[in-house]
Design a protein around this motif. Structure first.
Motif, PDB file in Angstrom:
ATOM      1  N   ALA A  34       0.675  -1.162   0.108  1.00  0.00           N
ATOM      2  CA  ALA A  34       0.077   0.209   0.207  1.00  0.00           C
ATOM      3  C   ALA A  34       0.779   1.365   0.137  1.00  0.00           C
ATOM      4  N   ILE A  35       1.885   1.296   0.780  1.00  0.00           N
ATOM      5  CA  ILE A  35       2.782   2.389   0.857  1.00  0.00           C
ATOM      6  C   ILE A  35       3.805   2.524  -0.419  1.00  0.00           C
ATOM      7  N   LYS A  36       4.254   1.378  -0.923  1.00  0.00           N
ATOM      8  CA  LYS A  36       4.685   1.491  -2.053  1.00  0.00           C
ATOM      9  C   LYS A  36       3.868   2.022  -3.457  1.00  0.00           C
ATOM     10  N   ALA A  37       2.496   1.601  -3.357  1.00  0.00           N
ATOM     11  CA  ALA A  37       1.679   2.059  -4.454  1.00  0.00           C
ATOM     12  C   ALA A  37       1.470   3.685  -4.200  1.00  0.00           C
ATOM     13  N   TYR A  38       1.543   4.072  -2.982  1.00  0.00           N
ATOM     14  CA  TYR A  38       1.073   5.733  -2.620  1.00  0.00           C
ATOM     15  C   TYR A  38       2.415   6.307  -3.122  1.00  0.00           C
ATOM     16  N   ARG A  39       3.554   5.747  -2.826  1.00  0.00           N
ATOM     17  CA  ARG A  39       4.706   6.629  -3.349  1.00  0.00           C
ATOM     18  C   ARG A  39       4.997   6.314  -4.730  1.00  0.00           C
ATOM     19  N   ALA A  40       4.710   5.235  -5.344  1.00  0.00           N
ATOM     20  CA  ALA A  40       5.067   4.934  -6.779  1.00  0.00           C
ATOM     21  C   ALA A  40       4.271   5.995  -7.690  1.00  0.00           C
ATOM     22  N   LEU A  41       3.103   6.326  -6.903  1.00  0.00           N
ATOM     23  CA  LEU A  41       2.274   7.097  -7.908  1.00  0.00           C
ATOM     24  C   LEU A  41       2.225   8.666  -7.488  1.00  0.00           C
ATOM     25  N   ASN A  42       3.337   8.921  -6.642  1.00  0.00           N
ATOM     26  CA  ASN A  42       3.660  10.286  -6.028  1.00  0.00           C
ATOM     27  C   ASN A  42       2.379  10.848  -5.358  1.00  0.00           C
ATOM     28  N   MET A  43       1.705  10.073  -4.651  1.00  0.00           N
ATOM     29  CA  MET A  43       0.455  10.498  -4.095  1.00  0.00           C
ATOM     30  C   MET A  43       0.402  11.687  -2.933  1.00  0.00           C
ATOM     31  N   LYS A  44      -0.640  12.651  -2.735  1.00  0.00           N
ATOM     32  CA  LYS A  44      -0.592  13.029  -1.499  1.00  0.00           C
ATOM     33  C   LYS A  44      -1.926  13.139  -1.081  1.00  0.00           C
ATOM     34  N   GLY A  45      -2.059  13.456   0.204  1.00  0.00           N
ATOM     35  CA  GLY A  45      -3.592  13.623   0.821  1.00  0.00           C
ATOM     36  C   GLY A  45      -3.751  12.029   1.047  1.00  0.00           C
ATOM     37  N   PHE A  46      -5.221  11.953   0.671  1.00  0.00           N
ATOM     38  CA  PHE A  46      -5.951  10.617   0.989  1.00  0.00           C
ATOM     39  C   PHE A  46      -5.814   9.660  -0.115  1.00  0.00           C
ATOM     40  N   SER A  47      -5.469   8.353   0.234  1.00  0.00           N
ATOM     41  CA  SER A  47      -5.779   7.246  -0.714  1.00  0.00           C
ATOM     42  C   SER A  47      -6.586   6.158  -0.028  1.00  0.00           C
ATOM     43  N   ARG A  48      -7.067   5.380  -0.709  1.00  0.00           N
ATOM     44  CA  ARG A  48      -7.947   4.058  -0.047  1.00  0.00           C
ATOM     45  C   ARG A  48      -7.812   2.985  -1.277  1.00  0.00           C
ATOM     46  N   SER A  49      -6.934   1.936  -1.007  1.00  0.00           N
ATOM     47  CA  SER A  49      -6.719   0.985  -1.875  1.00  0.00           C
ATOM     48  C   SER A  49      -7.313  -0.317  -1.657  1.00  0.00           C
ATOM     49  N   GLU A  50      -7.724  -1.035  -2.637  1.00  0.00           N
ATOM     50  CA  GLU A  50      -8.465  -2.283  -2.450  1.00  0.00           C
ATOM     51  C   GLU A  50      -7.456  -3.310  -2.973  1.00  0.00           C
ATOM     52  N   PHE A  51      -7.226  -4.505  -2.113  1.00  0.00           N
ATOM     53  CA  PHE A  51      -6.306  -5.504  -2.675  1.00  0.00           C
ATOM     54  C   PHE A  51      -7.112  -6.913  -2.290  1.00  0.00           C
ATOM     55  N   ILE A  52      -6.752  -7.854  -2.836  1.00  0.00           N
ATOM     56  CA  ILE A  52      -7.432  -9.413  -2.651  1.00  0.00           C
ATOM     57  C   ILE A  52      -6.129 -10.116  -2.363  1.00  0.00           C
ATOM     58  N   PHE A  53      -5.925 -10.914  -1.248  1.00  0.00           N
ATOM     59  CA  PHE A  53      -5.093 -11.887  -0.977  1.00  0.00           C
ATOM     60  C   PHE A  53      -5.220 -13.265  -1.687  1.00  0.00           C
ATOM     61  N   ILE A  54      -4.048 -13.722  -2.339  1.00  0.00           N
ATOM     62  CA  ILE A  54      -3.764 -14.840  -2.783  1.00  0.00           C
ATOM     63  C   ILE A  54      -2.884 -15.598  -2.059  1.00  0.00           C
ATOM     64  N   GLY A  55      -3.212 -16.300  -1.202  1.00  0.00           N
ATOM     65  CA  GLY A  55      -2.039 -16.585  -0.219  1.00  0.00           C
ATOM     66  C   GLY A  55      -1.729 -15.391   0.509  1.00  0.00           C
TER      67      GLY A  55
END
Length: 325
Positions: A258-279
């Motif tokens: 989640a933090i990697k995605a936030y930084r990779a996209l150069n985000m600021k402010g809020f983000s809320r990401s959806e994930f699905i676990f495979i294992g």
């Protein structure tokens, strides 16, 4: 005391949700620090709603409003427009040209994350796991046999640029594609088709809190419907369990991604990401950069679980916006 424009409304199917979210933000801003104004943005008009619901036109030349012969300028804009033009960056580009701070990421980053295809393309290059996917524009020849051979069934058909699960269908048979395409193309002229991932679904907020990139407690999504659709999100057709019932290994992996995605996209402010676990591996689905602020919304639930009251969450967003502009 700072003047804060809480912008809401917008041009998309998410208008009503935005109006509810905007009212929640307006009602929970700390009035010892801020003087909030409800600003409704539609294709037809930009207005400030007064306490008596009287409408005051916004001057688009400098994003000001005149009330009782007094011209009011805004120190910061709190963006609560889900969909266009708030979440896709269009309105934010206008604010940035005027030099007005706002609580979202820069216009380009917002446009990038709103476009599911482009967002996934960037994150894959950073090693983040995603479902297999195909993309089509309206008018393209679509080979259903190729889709099934590539992605399998069931799969998801989604508008490329839309939120709140509008226009999404889970397709179980070849016969269901026609209706799914029609539904998705109602929302956007581009569609995304993704392979089905079966596993625990979670949603996790990431915010810049007092200058530190901070993941919030994750929420496990248990939908009563076939997937986390509009009814599940907004009409109580799901269980939302915070913190999520996942292992320490899964939680560590989720925070990392989640933090990697936030930084990779150069985000600021809020983000809320959806994930699905495979294992133990979280697979990224999508990122919401203007998360809902309704009483049912996940980000306020997660902030509360982290010990951050809603008024503090909102104040922090404004403080970070002004500080980093």
């Amino acid at each position: 005391m700072q003047n804060i424009a809480v912008i809401m409304g917008g041009y998309s199917s998410e208008y009503n949700i935005s109006m509810i979210s905007g009212s929640v933000v307006f009602n929970h801003l700390d009035t010892q620090k801020y003087r909030p104004y409800k600003v409704v943005i539609t294709k037809e008009k930009w207005i400030v709603l007064g306490t008596d619901n009287q409408e005051y036109s916004v001057d688009k030349n400098d994003f000001s409003v005149t009330i009782n012969q007094q011209k009011i300028m805004f120190d910061c804009v709190f963006n609560v427009i889900h969909g266009s033009p708030g979440e896709d960056g269009k309105f934010l580009g206008y604010l940035e040209m005027l030099g007005i701070p706002h609580t979202s990421a820069p216009a380009y980053q917002m446009a990038l994350t709103f476009n599911k295809r482009d967002c996934l393309s960037v994150l894959r290059k950073h090693g983040i796991h995603t479902a297999k996917s195909l993309y089509y524009d309206k008018g393209d020849a679509i080979d259903i046999d190729f889709i099934v051979d590539t992605l399998g069934l069931p799969c998801f058909v989604k508008p490329n640029n839309a939120g709140s699960s509008f226009g999404i269908s889970k397709v179980n048979t070849k016969d269901e594609f026609k209706l799914a395409f029609e539904k998705a193309f109602t929302e956007d002229h581009e569609i995304l088709i993704e392979s089905f991932l079966e596993g625990t679904e979670v949603s996790i907020g990431v915010i810049n809190y007092q200058g530190i990139i901070k993941p919030l407690p994750a929420t496990e999504i248990v939908s009563e419907n076939d997937f986390f659709d509009y009814e599940a999100k907004y009409e109580g057709k799901s269980q939302e369990i915070t913190p999520a019932r996942i292992s320490e290994t899964q939680l560590l992996n989720l925070h990392t991604e989640a933090i990697k995605a936030y930084r990779a996209l150069n985000m600021k402010g809020f983000s809320r990401s959806e994930f699905i676990f495979i294992g133990d591996i979280p697979y990224f689905l999508e990122m919401n950069t203007v998360p809902g602020m309704t009483t049912e919304s996940l980000l306020p639930q997660q902030a509360k679980a982290a010990g951050i009251p809603l008024s503090n969450l909102l104040s922090n967003a404004i403080e970070m916006a002004i500080k980093t502009t």
